[in-house]
Design a protein around this motif. Sequence first.
Motif, PDB file in Angstrom:
ATOM      1  N   VAL A   1       0.844  -1.203   0.000  1.00 48.86           N
ATOM      2  CA  VAL A   1       0.000   0.000   0.000  1.00 48.86           C
ATOM      3  C   VAL A   1       0.877   1.250   0.000  1.00 48.86           C
ATOM      4  N   GLY A   2       1.975   1.210   0.741  1.00 49.30           N
ATOM      5  CA  GLY A   2       2.884   2.347   0.765  1.00 49.30           C
ATOM      6  C   GLY A   2       3.483   2.633  -0.597  1.00 49.30           C
ATOM      7  N   TRP A   3       3.816   1.578  -1.346  1.00 54.06           N
ATOM      8  CA  TRP A   3       4.327   1.778  -2.701  1.00 54.06           C
ATOM      9  C   TRP A   3       3.275   2.423  -3.594  1.00 54.06           C
ATOM     10  N   LEU A   4       2.028   1.991  -3.441  1.00 48.78           N
ATOM     11  CA  LEU A   4       0.945   2.593  -4.234  1.00 48.78           C
ATOM     12  C   LEU A   4       0.757   4.064  -3.868  1.00 48.78           C
ATOM     13  N   VAL A   5       0.823   4.354  -2.566  1.00 54.08           N
ATOM     14  CA  VAL A   5       0.691   5.749  -2.133  1.00 54.08           C
ATOM     15  C   VAL A   5       1.832   6.590  -2.686  1.00 54.08           C
ATOM     16  N   ALA A   6       3.034   6.033  -2.675  1.00 58.94           N
ATOM     17  CA  ALA A   6       4.189   6.760  -3.212  1.00 58.94           C
ATOM     18  C   ALA A   6       4.021   7.030  -4.704  1.00 58.94           C
ATOM     19  N   ALA A   7       3.532   6.035  -5.452  1.00 56.33           N
ATOM     20  CA  ALA A   7       3.316   6.227  -6.891  1.00 56.33           C
ATOM     21  C   ALA A   7       2.245   7.283  -7.143  1.00 56.33           C
ATOM     22  N   ALA A   8       1.141   7.214  -6.376  1.00 57.24           N
ATOM     23  CA  ALA A   8       0.071   8.205  -6.539  1.00 57.24           C
ATOM     24  C   ALA A   8       0.551   9.600  -6.162  1.00 57.24           C
ATOM     25  N   SER A   9       1.365   9.683  -5.103  1.00 56.28           N
ATOM     26  CA  SER A   9       1.894  10.986  -4.681  1.00 56.28           C
ATOM     27  C   SER A   9       2.813  11.572  -5.743  1.00 56.28           C
ATOM     28  N   GLY A  10       3.595  10.713  -6.374  1.00 56.06           N
ATOM     29  CA  GLY A  10       4.445  11.188  -7.453  1.00 56.06           C
ATOM     30  C   GLY A  10       3.647  11.749  -8.620  1.00 56.06           C
ATOM     31  N   ALA A  11       2.515  11.077  -8.936  1.00 52.20           N
ATOM     32  CA  ALA A  11       1.653  11.567 -10.014  1.00 52.20           C
ATOM     33  C   ALA A  11       1.017  12.904  -9.645  1.00 52.20           C
ATOM     34  N   VAL A  12       0.593  13.037  -8.388  1.00 52.61           N
ATOM     35  CA  VAL A  12       0.003  14.294  -7.926  1.00 52.61           C
ATOM     36  C   VAL A  12       1.030  15.425  -8.013  1.00 52.61           C
ATOM     37  N   ALA A  13       2.248  15.152  -7.558  1.00 51.20           N
ATOM     38  CA  ALA A  13       3.296  16.177  -7.621  1.00 51.20           C
ATOM     39  C   ALA A  13       3.627  16.550  -9.063  1.00 51.20           C
ATOM     40  N   ALA A  14       3.633  15.561  -9.959  1.00 57.33           N
ATOM     41  CA  ALA A  14       3.916  15.847 -11.368  1.00 57.33           C
ATOM     42  C   ALA A  14       2.845  16.761 -11.964  1.00 57.33           C
ATOM     43  N   ARG A  15       1.592  16.523 -11.596  1.00 54.23           N
ATOM     44  CA  ARG A  15       0.523  17.419 -12.072  1.00 54.23           C
ATOM     45  C   ARG A  15       0.746  18.836 -11.542  1.00 54.23           C
ATOM     46  N   GLY A  16       1.188  18.936 -10.301  1.00 51.16           N
ATOM     47  CA  GLY A  16       1.460  20.254  -9.745  1.00 51.16           C
ATOM     48  C   GLY A  16       2.545  20.989 -10.505  1.00 51.16           C
ATOM     49  N   VAL A  17       3.605  20.270 -10.883  1.00 55.02           N
ATOM     50  CA  VAL A  17       4.687  20.898 -11.646  1.00 55.02           C
ATOM     51  C   VAL A  17       4.175  21.373 -12.997  1.00 55.02           C
ATOM     52  N   LEU A  18       3.329  20.561 -13.650  1.00 49.58           N
ATOM     53  CA  LEU A  18       2.767  20.964 -14.938  1.00 49.58           C
ATOM     54  C   LEU A  18       1.915  22.219 -14.801  1.00 49.58           C
ATOM     55  N   LEU A  19       1.137  22.298 -13.729  1.00 50.73           N
ATOM     56  CA  LEU A  19       0.322  23.491 -13.496  1.00 50.73           C
ATOM     57  C   LEU A  19       1.200  24.715 -13.251  1.00 50.73           C
ATOM     58  N   LEU A  20       2.279  24.521 -12.504  1.00 53.67           N
ATOM     59  CA  LEU A  20       3.179  25.640 -12.243  1.00 53.67           C
ATOM     60  C   LEU A  20       3.867  26.106 -13.528  1.00 53.67           C
ATOM     61  N   THR A  21       4.213  25.154 -14.377  1.00 52.69           N
ATOM     62  CA  THR A  21       4.859  25.513 -15.636  1.00 52.69           C
ATOM     63  C   THR A  21       3.918  26.299 -16.534  1.00 52.69           C
ATOM     64  N   ALA A  22       2.655  25.846 -16.583  1.00 50.71           N
ATOM     65  CA  ALA A  22       1.679  26.515 -17.451  1.00 50.71           C
ATOM     66  C   ALA A  22       1.132  27.787 -16.833  1.00 50.71           C
ATOM     67  N   GLY A  23       1.164  27.879 -15.505  1.00 48.25           N
ATOM     68  CA  GLY A  23       0.526  29.007 -14.835  1.00 48.25           C
ATOM     69  C   GLY A  23       1.388  30.228 -14.690  1.00 48.25           C
ATOM     70  N   HIS A  24       2.710  30.103 -14.942  1.00 43.98           N
ATOM     71  CA  HIS A  24       3.580  31.271 -14.803  1.00 43.98           C
ATOM     72  C   HIS A  24       3.360  32.200 -15.983  1.00 43.98           C
ATOM     73  N   PRO A  25       3.034  33.474 -15.733  1.00 46.44           N
ATOM     74  CA  PRO A  25       2.781  34.388 -16.836  1.00 46.44           C
ATOM     75  C   PRO A  25       4.013  34.618 -17.685  1.00 46.44           C
ATOM     76  N   VAL A  26       3.822  34.607 -18.993  1.00 42.91           N
ATOM     77  CA  VAL A  26       4.927  34.834 -19.920  1.00 42.91           C
ATOM     78  C   VAL A  26       5.139  36.329 -20.084  1.00 42.91           C
ATOM     79  N   PRO A  27       6.352  36.852 -19.864  1.00 41.04           N
ATOM     80  CA  PRO A  27       6.579  38.285 -20.004  1.00 41.04           C
ATOM     81  C   PRO A  27       6.371  38.735 -21.441  1.00 41.04           C
ATOM     82  N   LEU A  28       5.721  39.858 -21.597  1.00 41.07           N
ATOM     83  CA  LEU A  28       5.475  40.393 -22.921  1.00 41.07           C
ATOM     84  C   LEU A  28       6.738  41.045 -23.457  1.00 41.07           C
ATOM     85  N   PRO A  29       6.989  40.912 -24.768  1.00 38.83           N
ATOM     86  CA  PRO A  29       8.178  41.561 -25.328  1.00 38.83           C
ATOM     87  C   PRO A  29       8.043  43.068 -25.293  1.00 38.83           C
ATOM     88  N   ALA A  30       9.173  43.744 -25.197  1.00 35.24           N
ATOM     89  CA  ALA A  30       9.159  45.203 -25.143  1.00 35.24           C
ATOM     90  C   ALA A  30       8.683  45.755 -26.486  1.00 35.24           C
TER      91      ALA A  30
END
Length: 289
Positions: free
Chosen positions: A247-276
């Motif tokens: 069960v601990g291995w399953l929890v670790a795998a699920a936690s890794g997937a949750v964290a990966a989704r968080g990283v994807l959201l952070l990557t997409a959610g950072h505003p892109v600076p507009l060019p001058a």
Amino acid sequence: MRATLLAVLLSLASSAGYALAAVAQSRLAVSGGGTRALLTRPLWWWAVGLNAAGALTHVAALHYGPLTLVQPLGALTLVAALPVGAYYERRRVTRAEWRGALWTLGGLLGLVAVVGPATPGDALSLPEALAVAAVTAAGIAALVRRGGRALGLATAAGISSGVASALTQTVTASLARELPGGPMTWWQTVLMAVLVAVFATGGLLLSQAAFRGGLAAPLAVVNLANPAAAAVIGVALLGETFRAGPVGWLVAAASGAVAARGVLLLTAGHPVPLPAPRAPEADPSPVTP
């Protein structure tokens, strides 16, 4: 109760130190410049000092409180860095960034919750430490050679820092005469201390390079890769295991997937600076009187 409260306060101070250091490093990354230029910047030395202070207060927190309490509180570095970084960028933290931070934090807490600590005194032997250092150096080199992308550099930074912590544990156990097989000789201790310095410095410089791709996503990856590297070493070499068995291995795998989704959201959610905006070009047509 007093010891637990002190551990909580020290953990929060450690998270704040790491967060401020990450914001300082991201500001330096935006300004550009190589490693030599960093050495001349006072902000760089502030970042180095804040990272050192964060590490020292983390160690102090572990002296007064259990790992199961201190390690999850250390994950608050990401949550603390987001508003501070947004303040210096003169903007608000986006909803996507907050969601990404919460997903990443949840995944990280899940990973920490199921990793069982080694028994007191357990540490890598000298041959194991040298093998870990060699494998890690090869892995970091492979990550850096793959185009030097921000998340790859952040992964390498987290792994480097995690291995530095594991090697530090070996040096500490040797000095306390608790190392398996007995304490190391003086030259072996010096060798291990040099390896600790190399991997710790490497983690700092790699994270500095990773912050060129923003603050939130690279910082999240660093915070995930660091304990993940330590967990791999613990499970493979120190007899640690995931709690609750399969069960601990399953929890670790699920936690890794949750964290990966968080990283994807952070990557997409950072505003892109507009060019001058470009200056208007001169009209090439002749001027009629």
